[in-house]
Design an enzyme around this catalytic site. Structure first.
Site, PDB file in Angstrom:
ATOM      1  N   ARG A 148      35.202  37.133  50.475  1.00 32.32           N
ATOM      2  CA  ARG A 148      35.753  35.525  50.459  1.00 32.32           C
ATOM      3  C   ARG A 148      35.710  35.246  49.190  1.00 32.32           C
ATOM      4  O   ARG A 148      34.969  35.628  48.110  1.00 32.32           O
ATOM      5  CB  ARG A 148      34.815  34.865  51.207  1.00 32.32           C
TER       6      ARG A 148
ATOM      7  N   ASP B  34      37.351  26.706  27.339  1.00 31.39           N
ATOM      8  CA  ASP B  34      38.001  27.832  27.372  1.00 31.39           C
ATOM      9  C   ASP B  34      37.139  28.721  26.238  1.00 31.39           C
ATOM     10  O   ASP B  34      36.919  29.940  26.139  1.00 31.39           O
ATOM     11  CB  ASP B  34      39.081  28.033  27.057  1.00 31.39           C
TER      12      ASP B  34
HETATM   13  O1  F6P Z   1      42.305  24.682  28.780  1.00 30.73           O
HETATM   14  C1  F6P Z   1      41.293  24.264  29.731  1.00 30.73           C
HETATM   15  C2  F6P Z   1      41.541  24.601  31.223  1.00 30.73           C
HETATM   16  O2  F6P Z   1      40.878  23.985  32.074  1.00 30.73           O
HETATM   17  C3  F6P Z   1      41.939  25.984  31.311  1.00 30.73           C
HETATM   18  O3  F6P Z   1      40.838  26.709  31.749  1.00 30.73           O
HETATM   19  C4  F6P Z   1      42.662  25.827  32.645  1.00 30.73           C
HETATM   20  O4  F6P Z   1      43.702  27.001  32.680  1.00 30.73           O
HETATM   21  C5  F6P Z   1      43.750  24.660  32.363  1.00 30.73           C
HETATM   22  O5  F6P Z   1      42.990  23.903  31.540  1.00 30.73           O
HETATM   23  C6  F6P Z   1      44.229  23.728  33.538  1.00 30.73           C
HETATM   24  O6  F6P Z   1      44.648  22.926  33.111  1.00 30.73           O
HETATM   25  P1  F6P Z   1      45.367  21.614  34.081  1.00 30.73           P
HETATM   26  O7  F6P Z   1      44.313  21.082  34.748  1.00 30.73           O
HETATM   27  O8  F6P Z   1      46.249  20.991  33.206  1.00 30.73           O
HETATM   28  O9  F6P Z   1      45.950  22.665  35.190  1.00 30.73           O
END
Ligand code: F6P
Length: 298
Positions: free
Chosen positions: A222, A84
């Protein structure tokens, strides 16, 4: 597992973890067992295993826990790792560059269908509440529009940009961050599920956009959701070098007993910053960075 040089040889091209660890919340109520909080139990485990120091590698959740553990007397050094890129106090976290490159390649590949089939293609990327992945992948991939959580979007404007791209015969590819939301909150989407840190599980905005664009423009639209594809596979050279340098400096910090710090990238230098500074607030896309991207919309 003793993490000596032999144990970590050959992991440079691998993403993820060789320990099988993932983020979990020791501060959660459910982790209090026999009157001991999760943090106390973690400390006890480290002491009983004779662990000199804990190098916590992760994002705001992991490093938030690391900071609390340090406050409770644990010997902790942090390393910023999240796709992120939303941690304060460091210019970049490792993982981000790999995710951006994966998303960029996906966008490059989507151009083919967008152009041959005259469709609007929506690409939903991760990033939680920060738009860094969308911004960088969108710019690198020549997106028509980039939508990020930091700037609620106007659906009419998005449709106008898409229409304009159809007129110029260049692929209308909309890159949308999973946390982006329209000005009209009624259209916002989450799955409603929470993780152990109480974060909502995001996702679904891409399909919603595709439906709206199709309805309003009459053009086929899409959605492609990249999901965990962005978090896996082999890391880029940038991330390998950054992770290696962070690792080296984290060990240096442990030797110096600089506990409660995180290694961070400032320009091209690796520095030490207080863990509390790194987790105080999310590093979001500043308006001026988004304004640079906006020049290319439509
Ligand atoms: O924080 C990293 C991240 O990949 C975010 O971009 C995403 O919202 C989240 O983790 C997804 O987490 P999980 O795989 O636990 O749903």
């Amino acid at each position: 597992m003793v993490l000596d040089v032999n144990a970590v040889r050959g992991i440079l091209p691998r993403g993820g973890t060789i320990l099988g660890s993932s983020r979990t919340n020791p501060m959660a109520e459910s982790n209090t067992v026999d009157g001991k909080t999760g943090i106390e139990r973690v400390k006890e485990n480290l002491d009983s295993l004779g662990v000199d120091a804990l190098v916590a590698i992760g994002g705001e959740d992991t490093l938030g826990v690391a900071s609390r553990l340090n406050y409770a007397g644990g010997k902790v050094v942090g390393v910023p790792k999240t796709i992120d890129n939303d941690l304060g106090a460091t210019d970049f976290t490792f993982g981000f560059d790999t995710a951006v490159n994966i998303a960029m390649e996906a966008i490059d590949r989507l151009h083919t269908t967008a152009e041959s089939h005259h469709r609007a293609l929506i690409v939903e990327v991760m990033g939680r509440h920060a738009g860094w992945i969308a911004l960088h992948a969108g710019l690198a991939g020549g997106a028509n529009v980039i939508l990020i959580p930091e700037r609620p979007f106007d659906m009419d404007k998005v449709c106008a940009w898409v229409e304009h791209r159809f007129q110029t015969r260049y692929a209308p590819i909309v890159v949308v961050a999973e946390g982006a939301h329209p000005l009209n909150e009624d259209l916002a989407l989450t799955t409603g599920q929470l993780d152990s840190f109480g974060h909502v599980r995001l996702g679904g905005i891409g399909q919603l956009l595709a439906d709206e664009i199709e309805k309003r423009t009459g053009k086929e639209a899409r959605c492609t959701v990249l999901g965990h594809i962005q978090r896996g596979g082999t890391p880029t050279a940038f991330d390998r070098v950054l992770a290696t340098r962070f690792g080296l400096h984290a060990v240096g910090a442990v030797h110096d007993e600089a506990f409660g710090t995180m290694v961070a990238l400032r320009g091209t230098d690796i520095v030490r910053v207080p863990l509390t500074e790194a987790t105080r607030e999310l590093k979001l896309v500043p308006p001026e960075r988004y304004a640079e991207a906006e020049v290319f919309f439509g």
